[in-house]
Design a protein around this motif. Sequence first.
Motif, PDB file in Angstrom:
ATOM      1  N   LYS A  12       0.841  -1.191   0.000  1.00  0.00           N
ATOM      2  CA  LYS A  12       0.000   0.000   0.000  1.00  0.00           C
ATOM      3  C   LYS A  12       0.885   1.254   0.000  1.00  0.00           C
ATOM      4  O   LYS A  12       1.651   1.489   0.921  1.00  0.00           O
ATOM      5  CB  LYS A  12      -0.901   0.004   1.227  1.00  0.00           C
ATOM      6  CG  LYS A  12      -1.804   1.198   1.307  1.00  0.00           C
ATOM      7  CD  LYS A  12      -2.649   1.150   2.571  1.00  0.00           C
ATOM      8  CE  LYS A  12      -3.442   2.416   2.723  1.00  0.00           C
ATOM      9  NZ  LYS A  12      -4.108   2.500   4.009  1.00  0.00           N
ATOM     10  N   ALA A  13       0.776   2.053  -1.037  1.00  0.00           N
ATOM     11  CA  ALA A  13       1.569   3.282  -1.140  1.00  0.00           C
ATOM     12  C   ALA A  13       0.937   4.365  -0.275  1.00  0.00           C
ATOM     13  O   ALA A  13      -0.232   4.688  -0.424  1.00  0.00           O
ATOM     14  CB  ALA A  13       1.646   3.748  -2.587  1.00  0.00           C
ATOM     15  N   VAL A  14       1.721   4.928   0.619  1.00  0.00           N
ATOM     16  CA  VAL A  14       1.235   5.994   1.493  1.00  0.00           C
ATOM     17  C   VAL A  14       1.746   7.343   1.003  1.00  0.00           C
ATOM     18  O   VAL A  14       1.017   8.307   0.936  1.00  0.00           O
ATOM     19  CB  VAL A  14       1.679   5.740   2.951  1.00  0.00           C
ATOM     20  CG1 VAL A  14       1.236   6.875   3.849  1.00  0.00           C
ATOM     21  CG2 VAL A  14       1.145   4.407   3.447  1.00  0.00           C
ATOM     22  N   VAL A  15       3.006   7.395   0.644  1.00  0.00           N
ATOM     23  CA  VAL A  15       3.632   8.637   0.207  1.00  0.00           C
ATOM     24  C   VAL A  15       3.885   8.562  -1.294  1.00  0.00           C
ATOM     25  O   VAL A  15       4.493   7.613  -1.772  1.00  0.00           O
ATOM     26  CB  VAL A  15       4.960   8.878   0.955  1.00  0.00           C
ATOM     27  CG1 VAL A  15       5.632  10.134   0.468  1.00  0.00           C
ATOM     28  CG2 VAL A  15       4.718   8.924   2.449  1.00  0.00           C
ATOM     29  N   GLN A  16       3.424   9.543  -2.025  1.00  0.00           N
ATOM     30  CA  GLN A  16       3.604   9.558  -3.473  1.00  0.00           C
ATOM     31  C   GLN A  16       4.918  10.206  -3.899  1.00  0.00           C
ATOM     32  O   GLN A  16       5.491   9.848  -4.906  1.00  0.00           O
ATOM     33  CB  GLN A  16       2.430  10.281  -4.135  1.00  0.00           C
ATOM     34  CG  GLN A  16       1.081   9.635  -3.843  1.00  0.00           C
ATOM     35  CD  GLN A  16       1.016   8.184  -4.295  1.00  0.00           C
ATOM     36  OE1 GLN A  16       1.512   7.832  -5.353  1.00  0.00           O
ATOM     37  NE2 GLN A  16       0.418   7.339  -3.476  1.00  0.00           N
ATOM     38  N   LYS A  17       5.371  11.198  -3.150  1.00  0.00           N
ATOM     39  CA  LYS A  17       6.613  11.895  -3.490  1.00  0.00           C
ATOM     40  C   LYS A  17       7.460  11.990  -2.230  1.00  0.00           C
ATOM     41  O   LYS A  17       6.949  12.113  -1.139  1.00  0.00           O
ATOM     42  CB  LYS A  17       6.319  13.301  -4.003  1.00  0.00           C
ATOM     43  CG  LYS A  17       5.531  13.318  -5.291  1.00  0.00           C
ATOM     44  CD  LYS A  17       5.293  14.735  -5.752  1.00  0.00           C
ATOM     45  CE  LYS A  17       4.468  14.729  -7.031  1.00  0.00           C
ATOM     46  NZ  LYS A  17       4.206  16.068  -7.511  1.00  0.00           N
TER      47      LYS A  17
END
Length: 52
Positions: free
Chosen positions: A38-43
């Motif tokens: 699960k991606a929490v931070v995109q950048k």
Amino acid sequence: MVIEKYRGKNVLIVTHAANARIINYYFTGKPGDYDFKKAVVQKGGLLTYENS
């Protein structure tokens, strides 16, 4: 990268809760139900400052 470059030195890592949680899981083990996909931070980014 940080462990290799700064081995034997004091390092201060400043981050927000999501990254701090992952760092803690690295040292203490992750809960069985935690999903790393699960991606929490995109950048993100890395800034380093060295005291000469």
